[in-house]
Design a protein around this motif. Sequence first.
Motif, PDB file in Angstrom:
ATOM      1  N   SER A   1      22.999  12.017  22.038  1.00 54.65           N
ATOM      2  CA  SER A   1      23.731  12.895  21.117  1.00 54.65           C
ATOM      3  C   SER A   1      24.323  14.103  21.822  1.00 54.65           C
ATOM      4  N   THR A   2      23.546  14.717  22.706  1.00 55.38           N
ATOM      5  CA  THR A   2      24.031  15.941  23.358  1.00 55.38           C
ATOM      6  C   THR A   2      25.236  15.670  24.251  1.00 55.38           C
ATOM      7  N   GLU A   3      25.328  14.446  24.786  1.00 55.59           N
ATOM      8  CA  GLU A   3      26.436  14.099  25.673  1.00 55.59           C
ATOM      9  C   GLU A   3      27.603  13.456  24.924  1.00 55.59           C
ATOM     10  N   ASN A   4      27.402  13.129  23.631  1.00 51.66           N
ATOM     11  CA  ASN A   4      28.441  12.444  22.863  1.00 51.66           C
ATOM     12  C   ASN A   4      28.527  13.043  21.459  1.00 51.66           C
ATOM     13  N   PRO A   5      29.344  14.068  21.257  1.00 51.59           N
ATOM     14  CA  PRO A   5      29.447  14.738  19.958  1.00 51.59           C
ATOM     15  C   PRO A   5      29.778  13.791  18.805  1.00 51.59           C
ATOM     16  N   GLU A   6      30.617  12.775  19.066  1.00 52.90           N
ATOM     17  CA  GLU A   6      30.977  11.846  17.993  1.00 52.90           C
ATOM     18  C   GLU A   6      29.782  11.002  17.575  1.00 52.90           C
ATOM     19  N   ILE A   7      28.961  10.624  18.559  1.00 55.85           N
ATOM     20  CA  ILE A   7      27.751   9.860  18.240  1.00 55.85           C
ATOM     21  C   ILE A   7      26.782  10.729  17.459  1.00 55.85           C
ATOM     22  N   ARG A   8      26.706  11.995  17.815  1.00 64.96           N
ATOM     23  CA  ARG A   8      25.839  12.930  17.091  1.00 64.96           C
ATOM     24  C   ARG A   8      26.242  13.000  15.616  1.00 64.96           C
ATOM     25  N   LYS A   9      27.550  13.029  15.339  1.00 65.36           N
ATOM     26  CA  LYS A   9      28.016  13.038  13.951  1.00 65.36           C
ATOM     27  C   LYS A   9      27.578  11.765  13.219  1.00 65.36           C
ATOM     28  N   LEU A  10      27.668  10.657  13.910  1.00 66.94           N
ATOM     29  CA  LEU A  10      27.263   9.377  13.319  1.00 66.94           C
ATOM     30  C   LEU A  10      25.796   9.424  12.906  1.00 66.94           C
ATOM     31  N   PHE A  11      24.932   9.921  13.821  1.00 65.74           N
ATOM     32  CA  PHE A  11      23.512   9.989  13.533  1.00 65.74           C
ATOM     33  C   PHE A  11      23.210  10.934  12.368  1.00 65.74           C
TER      34      PHE A  11
ATOM     35  N   ILE B   1      14.386  16.675   9.652  1.00 60.55           N
ATOM     36  CA  ILE B   1      14.814  15.703  10.661  1.00 60.55           C
ATOM     37  C   ILE B   1      13.563  15.005  11.182  1.00 60.55           C
ATOM     38  N   LYS B   2      13.527  13.696  11.100  1.00 58.92           N
ATOM     39  CA  LYS B   2      12.382  12.946  11.625  1.00 58.92           C
ATOM     40  C   LYS B   2      12.360  13.100  13.142  1.00 58.92           C
ATOM     41  N   SER B   3      11.226  13.550  13.677  1.00 57.51           N
ATOM     42  CA  SER B   3      11.158  13.940  15.092  1.00 57.51           C
ATOM     43  C   SER B   3       9.841  13.510  15.723  1.00 57.51           C
TER      44      SER B   3
ATOM     45  N   GLY C   1      18.239   6.101  13.031  1.00 53.31           N
ATOM     46  CA  GLY C   1      18.762   6.983  14.071  1.00 53.31           C
ATOM     47  C   GLY C   1      17.732   7.301  15.132  1.00 53.31           C
ATOM     48  N   LEU C   2      16.509   7.655  14.709  1.00 55.12           N
ATOM     49  CA  LEU C   2      15.473   8.010  15.674  1.00 55.12           C
ATOM     50  C   LEU C   2      15.094   6.810  16.536  1.00 55.12           C
ATOM     51  N   ILE C   3      15.034   5.630  15.943  1.00 59.59           N
ATOM     52  CA  ILE C   3      14.693   4.434  16.721  1.00 59.59           C
ATOM     53  C   ILE C   3      15.768   4.155  17.774  1.00 59.59           C
TER      54      ILE C   3
ATOM     55  N   LEU D   1      11.885  15.486  20.229  1.00 53.91           N
ATOM     56  CA  LEU D   1      12.829  14.377  20.389  1.00 53.91           C
ATOM     57  C   LEU D   1      13.308  13.907  19.016  1.00 53.91           C
ATOM     58  N   ASN D   2      14.623  14.011  18.808  1.00 55.15           N
ATOM     59  CA  ASN D   2      15.211  13.508  17.570  1.00 55.15           C
ATOM     60  C   ASN D   2      16.691  13.196  17.802  1.00 55.15           C
ATOM     61  N   VAL D   3      17.429  12.930  16.742  1.00 55.37           N
ATOM     62  CA  VAL D   3      18.828  12.507  16.894  1.00 55.37           C
ATOM     63  C   VAL D   3      19.733  13.642  17.348  1.00 55.37           C
ATOM     64  N   ILE D   4      19.239  14.874  17.328  1.00 54.43           N
ATOM     65  CA  ILE D   4      20.037  16.002  17.807  1.00 54.43           C
ATOM     66  C   ILE D   4      19.765  16.297  19.273  1.00 54.43           C
ATOM     67  N   THR D   5      18.490  16.192  19.683  1.00 51.99           N
ATOM     68  CA  THR D   5      18.112  16.584  21.052  1.00 51.99           C
ATOM     69  C   THR D   5      18.237  15.465  22.076  1.00 51.99           C
ATOM     70  N   SER D   6      18.336  14.222  21.636  1.00 54.46           N
ATOM     71  CA  SER D   6      18.468  13.104  22.583  1.00 54.46           C
ATOM     72  C   SER D   6      19.732  13.252  23.409  1.00 54.46           C
ATOM     73  N   SER D   7      19.648  12.843  24.664  1.00 47.47           N
ATOM     74  CA  SER D   7      20.822  12.934  25.539  1.00 47.47           C
ATOM     75  C   SER D   7      21.974  12.090  25.010  1.00 47.47           C
TER      76      SER D   7
END
Length: 508
Positions: free
Chosen positions: A75-85, A231-233, A94-96, A67-73
């Motif tokens: 991020s996976t469902e929102n590419p723009e949010i993933r870029k932000l993280f 990546i902090k995970s 980001g992880l919190i 679980l991290n900022v890449i694998t969280s739903s």
Amino acid sequence: MAYKNSDADLRTQRFLDWAQTDQKVWISDKIKLLQHPTDAQQGRCILAEQNVAKGEKLFEIKRESVLNVITSSLSTENPEIRKLFLHKLGHWEGLIVVILYELKMAQEKSQWWPYFQVWPQQASMDSLMYWTDEEVARLGPSAVRSRIGRDGARAMYETVMGCVKELNLTQLESVTWEEFVHVASVVMAYSFDMERPDYDEDEEDEDEEEQNDEGLDDTMGPISVWKDGYIKSMVPMADMLNADTHKCNANLTYSPESLIMVAVDDIFSGDQVYNIYGEFSNSELLRRYGYVEWTGSKYDCGEIPLSTVVQAMQACLGCSRGIIDKILDFIQNRSEIRDEVLESEPLVLDSYDCYVDGQISPECITLCQIIACSLQLPRIETLSDKGLTDFLQRLVKRALQSVNSNEITKVCAHIIESALDLRLREYPSHTFREPPPDSDSPNTPEFKKNLAECVLRSEVKSFQNSFSSLRSEYQLIDDAVLMEKVKAVKRKMNSQKNKSNSSKKMKK
């Protein structure tokens, strides 16, 4: 694998079913996860059911299953949010945020829900963020009291809530300070810095240009995930291991596809599998994770504040505070010393570490050596700024060479021993005694008091061992010998200067 029908056992079994089925975690049949059979403080642990050889794989988890900022739903469902993280927020923030999203918004629908059910609850966490002011006072005079980090945590809470608002995560706008502290404490205690297999430091400048093109410049302060090699995970299963600085027999390793827990020593049937969180003293183990090693951490240390070192200097040398402060200021701020001699490595620190193995911070010893010699120089107070700078340049260089050769003067040793003695006098008398037999009993009104006393005993032992080993670690010489070496450097420099001047005259 058999379990009693307690709630904790049922949660553990559901977690294992989820990990092995949904997350495709491979777990060796030589180990088992269960509540510790005799020690409630250890909670869940991993025991060996069969002998495990050094180098053998204990379990393996795919990178997409952490679980991290890449694998969280989120991020996976929102590419723009993933870029932000990846490009704007720091690792912690980001992880919190993604954990809060999975916990509070997705809830039972979250992919990670069975994992969250085996996380420690607030009531069971003893890290220093959860201690009252009265409880923290029991840690006096340990320097760990100044590192609890409540102000920093408050600032991070504001950052996280600002991110929540920016992302329009309305259901998270009601997250309380207590909920934030719980998640942040879990991240501190159980997260791993997972190496990025795609990280290429040479491409960093190119990546920064791409970020700027996308309007994602790093203006928020924290170092972004994309700029780091990790990546902090949160790593299911890996965070179920207890840690012990003396008994560590397993480590988490990384491959491009997965994370693998490997035995780093032979583990015998019935033994617990231990990881290590880092080279931490008992005070840091308590601050970060809420526990101590009752017999002492392998990396225990105590801290001597600079003010105590200066106090010892004054007592041993019979000098004013003003001249010491002036020398410290020159060492810190004169570029001829700071940059040319020390090569920008700081020597004047807020405090200095003394380790349980008897080692003392070399910066502390070097500083004491410099002051010891400086204040034996006749009429040092009358030197011009240039004269003092020139003298300190030579002395600092010679002191560094001397300490690196395990050689110090008698006055230097006397200052260090006096500083250690002053520091030890600050500790209560009971911390010089062995702990009572029941010092590790959890869930009692005295438990946090016992934790605090264990930390103080660890620090006292570190100071005592440092005191005992100083004269065996270093060869003691007369101060006049070192001063003569410093003068010899000056004579050599003057000789070279005179030769140079003579050469110039002859050319004319």
